[in-house]
Design a protein around this motif. Sequence first.
Motif, PDB file in Angstrom:
ATOM      1  N   ALA A 121       0.776  -1.184   0.112  1.00 53.26           N
ATOM      2  CA  ALA A 121      -0.168   0.050  -0.019  1.00 53.26           C
ATOM      3  C   ALA A 121       0.740   1.215  -0.125  1.00 53.26           C
ATOM      4  CB  ALA A 121      -1.065   0.069   1.255  1.00 53.26           C
ATOM      5  N   ALA A 122       0.506   2.065  -0.756  1.00 52.74           N
ATOM      6  CA  ALA A 122       1.332   3.480  -0.932  1.00 52.74           C
ATOM      7  C   ALA A 122       0.355   4.589  -1.630  1.00 52.74           C
ATOM      8  CB  ALA A 122       2.504   3.236  -1.708  1.00 52.74           C
ATOM      9  N   GLU A 123       0.785   5.862  -1.499  1.00 56.04           N
ATOM     10  CA  GLU A 123       0.129   6.858  -2.213  1.00 56.04           C
ATOM     11  C   GLU A 123       0.472   6.361  -3.686  1.00 56.04           C
ATOM     12  OE1 GLU A 123      -2.052  10.226  -2.946  1.00 56.04           O
ATOM     13  OE2 GLU A 123      -1.766   9.162  -0.882  1.00 56.04           O
ATOM     14  N   PRO A 124      -0.484   6.688  -4.648  1.00 57.32           N
ATOM     15  CA  PRO A 124      -0.268   6.257  -6.105  1.00 57.32           C
ATOM     16  C   PRO A 124       0.256   7.446  -6.727  1.00 57.32           C
ATOM     17  CG  PRO A 124      -2.929   6.503  -5.540  1.00 57.32           C
ATOM     18  CD  PRO A 124      -1.927   6.579  -4.313  1.00 57.32           C
ATOM     19  N   VAL A 125       1.370   7.314  -7.484  1.00 56.23           N
ATOM     20  CA  VAL A 125       2.144   8.159  -8.178  1.00 56.23           C
ATOM     21  C   VAL A 125       1.551   8.347  -9.604  1.00 56.23           C
ATOM     22  CG1 VAL A 125       4.491   9.402  -8.992  1.00 56.23           C
ATOM     23  CG2 VAL A 125       4.033   7.978  -6.604  1.00 56.23           C
ATOM     24  N   LEU A 126       0.961   9.388 -10.138  1.00 57.59           N
ATOM     25  CA  LEU A 126       0.504   9.258 -11.334  1.00 57.59           C
ATOM     26  C   LEU A 126       1.319  10.368 -12.208  1.00 57.59           C
ATOM     27  CD1 LEU A 126      -3.300   9.689 -10.142  1.00 57.59           C
ATOM     28  CD2 LEU A 126      -2.013   7.610 -11.526  1.00 57.59           C
ATOM     29  N   PRO A 127       1.106  10.071 -13.604  1.00 62.25           N
ATOM     30  CA  PRO A 127       1.910  11.025 -14.470  1.00 62.25           C
ATOM     31  C   PRO A 127       0.990  12.194 -14.575  1.00 62.25           C
ATOM     32  CG  PRO A 127       1.588   8.946 -15.581  1.00 62.25           C
ATOM     33  CD  PRO A 127       0.915   8.834 -14.104  1.00 62.25           C
ATOM     34  N   ASP A 128       1.653  13.374 -14.783  1.00 58.37           N
ATOM     35  CA  ASP A 128       0.991  14.673 -14.935  1.00 58.37           C
ATOM     36  C   ASP A 128      -0.200  14.604 -15.831  1.00 58.37           C
ATOM     37  OD1 ASP A 128       2.873  15.797 -13.143  1.00 58.37           O
ATOM     38  OD2 ASP A 128       4.177  16.742 -15.057  1.00 58.37           O
ATOM     39  N   GLY A 129      -1.051  14.997 -15.347  1.00 61.04           N
ATOM     40  CA  GLY A 129      -2.450  15.180 -16.197  1.00 61.04           C
ATOM     41  C   GLY A 129      -3.119  14.062 -16.141  1.00 61.04           C
ATOM     42  N   VAL A 130      -2.950  12.881 -15.288  1.00 58.60           N
ATOM     43  CA  VAL A 130      -3.682  11.855 -15.106  1.00 58.60           C
ATOM     44  C   VAL A 130      -4.439  11.706 -13.859  1.00 58.60           C
ATOM     45  CG1 VAL A 130      -3.784   9.240 -14.703  1.00 58.60           C
ATOM     46  CG2 VAL A 130      -2.430  10.383 -16.664  1.00 58.60           C
ATOM     47  N   VAL A 131      -5.794  11.595 -13.861  1.00 60.36           N
ATOM     48  CA  VAL A 131      -6.637  11.577 -12.749  1.00 60.36           C
ATOM     49  C   VAL A 131      -7.245   9.998 -12.413  1.00 60.36           C
ATOM     50  CG1 VAL A 131      -8.771  12.245 -11.841  1.00 60.36           C
ATOM     51  CG2 VAL A 131      -7.336  13.802 -13.006  1.00 60.36           C
ATOM     52  N   LEU A 132      -7.032   9.629 -11.048  1.00 62.15           N
ATOM     53  CA  LEU A 132      -7.612   8.338 -10.755  1.00 62.15           C
ATOM     54  C   LEU A 132      -8.859   8.448 -10.293  1.00 62.15           C
ATOM     55  CD1 LEU A 132      -6.686   5.350 -10.514  1.00 62.15           C
ATOM     56  CD2 LEU A 132      -5.796   5.925  -8.451  1.00 62.15           C
ATOM     57  N   ARG A 133      -9.693   7.613 -10.695  1.00 63.32           N
ATOM     58  CA  ARG A 133     -11.133   7.743  -9.960  1.00 63.32           C
ATOM     59  C   ARG A 133     -11.751   6.594 -10.191  1.00 63.32           C
ATOM     60  NH1 ARG A 133     -15.743   8.861 -13.678  1.00 63.32           N
ATOM     61  NH2 ARG A 133     -14.960   8.981 -15.654  1.00 63.32           N
ATOM     62  N   ARG A 134     -12.723   6.422  -9.087  1.00 59.26           N
ATOM     63  CA  ARG A 134     -13.536   5.218  -9.034  1.00 59.26           C
ATOM     64  C   ARG A 134     -14.717   5.330 -10.013  1.00 59.26           C
ATOM     65  NH1 ARG A 134     -15.433   2.344  -3.270  1.00 59.26           N
ATOM     66  NH2 ARG A 134     -16.797   0.714  -3.987  1.00 59.26           N
ATOM     67  N   VAL A 135     -15.433   4.296 -10.481  1.00 55.89           N
ATOM     68  CA  VAL A 135     -16.622   4.416 -11.250  1.00 55.89           C
ATOM     69  C   VAL A 135     -17.336   3.165 -11.202  1.00 55.89           C
ATOM     70  CG1 VAL A 135     -15.018   5.506 -13.232  1.00 55.89           C
ATOM     71  CG2 VAL A 135     -15.391   2.849 -13.172  1.00 55.89           C
ATOM     72  N   SER A 136     -18.792   3.504 -11.491  1.00 54.65           N
ATOM     73  CA  SER A 136     -19.818   2.474 -11.208  1.00 54.65           C
ATOM     74  C   SER A 136     -21.035   2.787 -12.299  1.00 54.65           C
ATOM     75  CB  SER A 136     -20.348   2.390  -9.939  1.00 54.65           C
ATOM     76  OG  SER A 136     -20.788   3.584  -9.317  1.00 54.65           O
ATOM     77  N   ASP A 137     -21.054   3.829 -13.003  1.00 59.78           N
ATOM     78  CA  ASP A 137     -22.045   4.056 -13.708  1.00 59.78           C
ATOM     79  C   ASP A 137     -22.139   3.408 -15.142  1.00 59.78           C
ATOM     80  OD1 ASP A 137     -21.120   5.786 -15.653  1.00 59.78           O
ATOM     81  OD2 ASP A 137     -20.991   7.434 -14.285  1.00 59.78           O
TER      82      ASP A 137
END
Length: 262
Positions: A115-131
């Motif tokens: 477990a760690a804080e996710p490191v994302l490239p610039d301009g990338v957003v991580l989100r949870r989806v379900s719709d």
Amino acid sequence: MVDTAALLAAYDAQMRLPTGAVPSGMIYEYDGPVLRIVGGHVGRIRAPRDVGVTGADLDRLIMRQRDYFQARGQGVEWKLRAHDLPADLPERLVAAGFVPQEPATVLLGFAEEVAAEPVLPDGVVLRRVSDTEDLRRFADQQTEVLGLDCSWVAADLAARVSADPDQITILVAEAGNRLVCTALVDYCPGTDFVALLGGATLPDWRGRGLYRAMIAARAREAVARGFRLLHVDASPASAPILRRCGFHEITTSTHYQWMPPN
């Protein structure tokens, strides 16, 4: 040193059969020692390490599963691990018309270590989806990455969310209007485990840490929910990354697939 024998024993005791809510439209039914999962894109057979039958009895068990799904006009896959018993089960599946697919490496990790804080490239957003629309886009992205028709994935995920939204987390990494990486977590109630699934990155976005970020994010969520162990059936591309993240190989798994004749 990590006790891989203990990890394998925990896996065999807890991860052979699905736990938790049954997705809508699905039926779980036993035929002797095996669980038959009906209502999905293909049929699935899950079993304990040792199915406990041999010889002609085993052949009849195999053929009943094949014939059941043939009557439905569907294919079926039987999941085996390298240490399963009886030892001639693979040969008997092949004799019944099942075809082994590419083996996967079964890797386990300790959630708190990964477990760690996710490191994302610039301009990338991580989100949870379900719709519905996001699940369709998730399936389309998997189709693009894997080169297979994964359109069925949208309905499968929707059924799982409907059955119990707390049993699954579906994640997307988005750059603008593109889903550049997709993954999900299946929480296994009553066990120490979560299963990390999906993990598909667009080819032109590989090598930027997206898969590692998804691993870190899902492990962090597992810890928050009180789960201790992470499980992945890893492809040859994913396995080296997971090993670098601290995962340990315990066995291999192979899907033996039977498809109805055209």
